[in-house]
Write a protein that holds these residues in place. Structure first.
Motif, mmCIF file in Angstrom:
data_model
loop_
_atom_site.group_PDB
_atom_site.id
_atom_site.type_symbol
_atom_site.label_atom_id
_atom_site.label_comp_id
_atom_site.label_asym_id
_atom_site.label_seq_id
_atom_site.Cartn_x
_atom_site.Cartn_y
_atom_site.Cartn_z
ATOM 1 N N PHE A 1 41.227 47.305 43.465
ATOM 2 C CA PHE A 1 41.494 47.402 42.135
ATOM 3 C C PHE A 1 42.222 46.103 41.536
ATOM 4 C CE2 PHE A 1 40.742 52.115 42.622
ATOM 5 C CZ PHE A 1 39.880 52.101 41.361
ATOM 6 N N HIS A 2 42.013 45.626 40.468
ATOM 7 C CA HIS A 2 42.573 44.724 39.835
ATOM 8 C C HIS A 2 42.939 44.905 38.214
ATOM 9 C CE1 HIS A 2 41.776 41.898 43.316
ATOM 10 N NE2 HIS A 2 40.831 42.293 43.228
ATOM 11 N N TRP A 3 44.145 44.671 37.749
ATOM 12 C CA TRP A 3 44.348 44.946 36.684
ATOM 13 C C TRP A 3 43.925 43.919 35.521
ATOM 14 C CZ3 TRP A 3 50.139 46.244 34.720
ATOM 15 C CH2 TRP A 3 50.178 46.978 33.441
ATOM 16 N N TYR A 4 42.887 44.108 34.807
ATOM 17 C CA TYR A 4 42.074 43.349 33.974
ATOM 18 C C TYR A 4 43.167 42.765 32.812
ATOM 19 C CZ TYR A 4 38.356 41.214 31.100
ATOM 20 O OH TYR A 4 37.789 40.372 30.262
ATOM 21 N N ASP A 5 43.966 43.454 32.258
ATOM 22 C CA ASP A 5 44.622 43.496 31.330
ATOM 23 C C ASP A 5 45.558 42.220 31.430
ATOM 24 O OD1 ASP A 5 43.959 45.500 29.239
ATOM 25 O OD2 ASP A 5 44.707 46.714 31.102
ATOM 26 N N LEU A 6 46.161 41.783 32.692
ATOM 27 C CA LEU A 6 47.024 40.908 33.024
ATOM 28 C C LEU A 6 46.115 39.461 32.980
ATOM 29 C CD1 LEU A 6 48.484 42.317 36.026
ATOM 30 C CD2 LEU A 6 49.347 42.426 33.825
ATOM 31 N N LEU B 1 34.234 36.265 35.013
ATOM 32 C CA LEU B 1 34.826 37.407 35.303
ATOM 33 C C LEU B 1 36.414 37.079 35.347
ATOM 34 C CD1 LEU B 1 34.735 40.635 35.395
ATOM 35 C CD2 LEU B 1 34.289 40.249 37.795
ATOM 36 N N ALA B 2 36.721 36.132 36.452
ATOM 37 C CA ALA B 2 38.012 36.003 36.855
ATOM 38 C C ALA B 2 38.904 35.339 35.667
ATOM 39 C CB ALA B 2 38.299 34.876 38.015
ATOM 40 N N ARG B 3 38.277 34.650 34.776
ATOM 41 C CA ARG B 3 39.021 34.141 33.540
ATOM 42 C C ARG B 3 38.970 34.866 32.301
ATOM 43 N NH1 ARG B 3 36.352 29.659 32.113
ATOM 44 N NH2 ARG B 3 34.545 29.998 33.254
ATOM 45 N N ALA B 4 38.456 36.100 32.627
ATOM 46 C CA ALA B 4 38.147 37.148 31.246
ATOM 47 C C ALA B 4 37.392 36.432 30.332
ATOM 48 C CB ALA B 4 39.621 37.575 30.797
ATOM 49 N N GLN C 1 34.580 41.539 27.823
ATOM 50 C CA GLN C 1 35.433 41.312 26.788
ATOM 51 C C GLN C 1 35.283 42.212 25.755
ATOM 52 O OE1 GLN C 1 34.333 37.327 25.618
ATOM 53 N NE2 GLN C 1 36.193 36.443 26.248
ATOM 54 N N ARG C 2 33.921 42.805 25.446
ATOM 55 C CA ARG C 2 33.716 43.726 24.258
ATOM 56 C C ARG C 2 34.182 45.256 24.947
ATOM 57 N NH1 ARG C 2 27.960 41.944 24.462
ATOM 58 N NH2 ARG C 2 27.633 40.017 23.209
ATOM 59 N N VAL C 3 33.995 45.466 25.902
ATOM 60 C CA VAL C 3 34.512 46.630 26.610
ATOM 61 C C VAL C 3 36.139 46.596 26.393
ATOM 62 C CG1 VAL C 3 34.917 48.159 28.599
ATOM 63 C CG2 VAL C 3 32.786 47.137 28.125
ATOM 64 N N ASN D 1 44.113 52.419 25.975
ATOM 65 C CA ASN D 1 44.066 52.488 27.534
ATOM 66 C C ASN D 1 44.215 51.105 28.258
ATOM 67 O OD1 ASN D 1 42.816 55.251 27.827
ATOM 68 N ND2 ASN D 1 41.573 54.068 26.614
ATOM 69 N N ASP D 2 44.732 51.170 29.495
ATOM 70 C CA ASP D 2 44.631 49.894 30.387
ATOM 71 C C ASP D 2 43.172 49.690 30.991
ATOM 72 O OD1 ASP D 2 47.296 49.678 29.951
ATOM 73 O OD2 ASP D 2 48.101 50.811 31.817
ATOM 74 N N MET D 3 42.943 48.706 31.419
ATOM 75 C CA MET D 3 41.683 48.383 31.975
ATOM 76 C C MET D 3 41.846 47.659 33.214
ATOM 77 S SD MET D 3 38.418 46.822 30.074
ATOM 78 C CE MET D 3 37.607 45.497 31.126
ATOM 79 N N LEU D 4 40.983 48.160 34.388
ATOM 80 C CA LEU D 4 41.076 47.689 35.534
ATOM 81 C C LEU D 4 39.631 47.456 36.090
ATOM 82 C CD1 LEU D 4 43.367 50.257 35.477
ATOM 83 C CD2 LEU D 4 43.760 49.103 37.837
ATOM 84 N N LEU D 5 39.504 46.469 36.863
ATOM 85 C CA LEU D 5 38.263 46.244 37.578
ATOM 86 C C LEU D 5 38.234 47.008 38.917
ATOM 87 C CD1 LEU D 5 37.947 42.344 36.645
ATOM 88 C CD2 LEU D 5 36.821 44.181 35.473
ATOM 89 N N LEU D 6 37.218 47.564 39.373
ATOM 90 C CA LEU D 6 37.132 47.864 40.774
ATOM 91 C C LEU D 6 36.153 47.226 41.440
ATOM 92 C CD1 LEU D 6 37.572 50.051 43.258
ATOM 93 C CD2 LEU D 6 35.897 51.571 41.905
ATOM 94 N N ILE D 7 36.386 46.263 42.205
ATOM 95 C CA ILE D 7 35.390 45.483 42.981
ATOM 96 C C ILE D 7 35.037 46.057 44.383
ATOM 97 C CG2 ILE D 7 35.186 43.083 43.718
ATOM 98 C CD1 ILE D 7 35.907 42.664 40.999
ATOM 99 N N GLN D 8 33.787 46.098 44.636
ATOM 100 C CA GLN D 8 33.395 46.817 45.817
ATOM 101 C C GLN D 8 32.473 45.939 46.608
ATOM 102 O OE1 GLN D 8 32.933 51.214 44.490
ATOM 103 N NE2 GLN D 8 32.011 49.849 42.774
ATOM 104 N N ARG D 9 32.655 46.048 47.770
ATOM 105 C CA ARG D 9 31.550 45.382 48.608
ATOM 106 C C ARG D 9 30.479 46.466 49.382
ATOM 107 N NH1 ARG D 9 31.865 43.891 54.286
ATOM 108 N NH2 ARG D 9 33.743 44.272 54.377
ATOM 109 N N MET D 10 29.548 46.431 49.030
ATOM 110 C CA MET D 10 28.423 47.289 49.571
ATOM 111 C C MET D 10 27.726 47.020 50.858
ATOM 112 S SD MET D 10 29.235 48.949 46.756
ATOM 113 C CE MET D 10 28.046 50.237 46.597
ATOM 114 N N ASN D 11 27.675 48.082 51.798
ATOM 115 C CA ASN D 11 26.863 47.716 53.079
ATOM 116 C C ASN D 11 25.416 48.615 52.893
ATOM 117 O OD1 ASN D 11 26.844 47.303 55.924
ATOM 118 N ND2 ASN D 11 26.541 49.363 56.218
#
Length: 364
Positions: free
Chosen positions: A66-71, A213-216, A222-224, A232-242
């Motif tokens: 998780f990364h806190w997108y608001d920051l 994405l990294a620079r918002a 942005q719309r979301v 609310n707070d908004m976070l990004l859940l980054i996932q690497r898939m196998n």
């Protein structure tokens, strides 16, 4: 030095001379389109060789963070790396910037707003490292406290750290080491009574040469964020898939002829593109949260193309993680709360048909 500049608002993209960059930047789904034939000509010898046997895929999550997108949203000041919070923010920025080179998936997630309350004091338990921190919970900023038990880090030179609170961060100075944790880091790392679930608002793919994405600066995200940011707070859940490929001919990605970077990336792109479309359908529903008809058509064409070239019959996506915590209790307007989302998928006329697989819920 005077602080008069603080009274001026942050410059707009137009004032910075980069407004046109955002206007001309293609929507991320344009990456699903096939490149022009001229661009492909020199790559033809490196294109992947396909196999003839039907394939089924088993998709699992290799790792997630998780990364806190608001920051990072809203032209934040450049982090001061001499400051513990600044170093924390810069590390997050580096992590997110690195994802733009990789084919990873992300969920934009909203959670109820939680903040530290710097107007109240922290307190220590007697003869222990139990620290009680004051919180403000929800948009109504209900006063609450949370008690956590700290562990002395290896590099510490103090038995108890000095504590500094801001509304978003707690800083623990152990003498030889300074830790900075955001409120969402703290809630993920320590037991707490909150049973909030993470609501998936948007599904996307991180691969993007412009690194928006990294620079918002990614317009749909942005719309979301604009819709969610007040409550609310908004976070990004980054996932690497196998992806495990089940086929009588084996996995084409393992063939010697496909070990060059072009073939490897194209096979991975096939898989991640279709998984992304399936997760969009599962979490965002048929209307895809207002995505355009053009995007829906492009995604349909892409899914049909991948299914045909890979002889893809069906696939299963298993989002379960061994070390999942409360933040992995995912839901959306189209699916109920669970830490154990397992989804069976098949392709019909370019549409991914998704069906949730009932699995027992693990106890927290």
């Amino acid at each position: 030095m005077s602080n008069d500049d603080d009274d001026y608002p942050d410059p707009s993209p137009e004032e910075l001379g980069i407004g046109a960059l955002f206007e001309e930047a293609p929507e991320p789904f344009h990456d699903l389109l096939a490149p022009p034939p001229d661009d492909m000509e020199e790559l033809l010898p490196l294109m992947p060789q396909r196999t003839a046997a039907p394939q089924t895929w088993v998709v699992t999550v290799a790792d997630a963070k998780f990364h806190w997108y608001d920051l990072i949203a809203g032209f934040p000041p450049v982090p001061d790396i001499r400051d513990p919070v600044g170093r924390h923010l810069r590390r997050m920025q580096f992590d997110l910037e690195a994802t733009s080179e990789k084919r990873l998936l992300y969920f934009a997630i909203s959670r109820p707003r939680v903040r530290f309350d710097p107007s109240r004091n922290t307190s220590w338990g007697f003869f222990s490292l139990k620290l009680t921190v004051p919180l403000l919970v929800g948009t109504e900023e209900k006063k609450d406290t949370l008690t956590i038990e700290l562990t002395v880090p290896f590099a510490a030179t103090l038995k108890k750290p000095t504590v500094v609170l801001t509304d978003q961060f707690i800083t623990l100075n152990w003498g030889g080491l300074i830790e900075a944790l955001s409120i969402h880091d703290l809630l993920q790392q320590y037991d707490n009574p909150y049973t909030f679930a993470s609501e998936v608002q948007y599904v996307g793919q991180t691969k993007d040469p412009l690194g928006r994405l990294a620079r918002a600066r990614l317009t749909p995200v942005q719309r979301v964020h604009q819709r969610q940011s007040e409550d609310n707070d908004m976070l990004l859940l980054i996932q690497r898939m196998n992806v495990e490929v089940m086929s009588a001919d084996g996995d084409p990605a393992e063939l010697d002829v496909n070990q060059n970077p072009v073939a490897t990336d194209m096979l991975l792109k096939d898989r991640i593109d279709v998984i992304e479309c399936a997760l969009i359908r599962y979490f965002e529903g048929p209307e895809m949260h207002g995505r355009s008809d053009k995007e829906a058509d492009i995604r349909k064409q892409r899914v049909a193309e991948v299914a045909l070239s890979n002889n893809l019959e069906s696939f299963r996506i298993d989002l379960r993680l061994e070390e999942a915590g409360k933040y992995h209790d995912l839901h959306s307007r189209h699916t109920s709360v669970s830490r154990n989302h397992v989804i069976d998928c098949r392709v019909v006329d370019g549409n991914v048909i998704v069906e949730r697989v009932p699995v027992p819920e693990k106890k927290s």
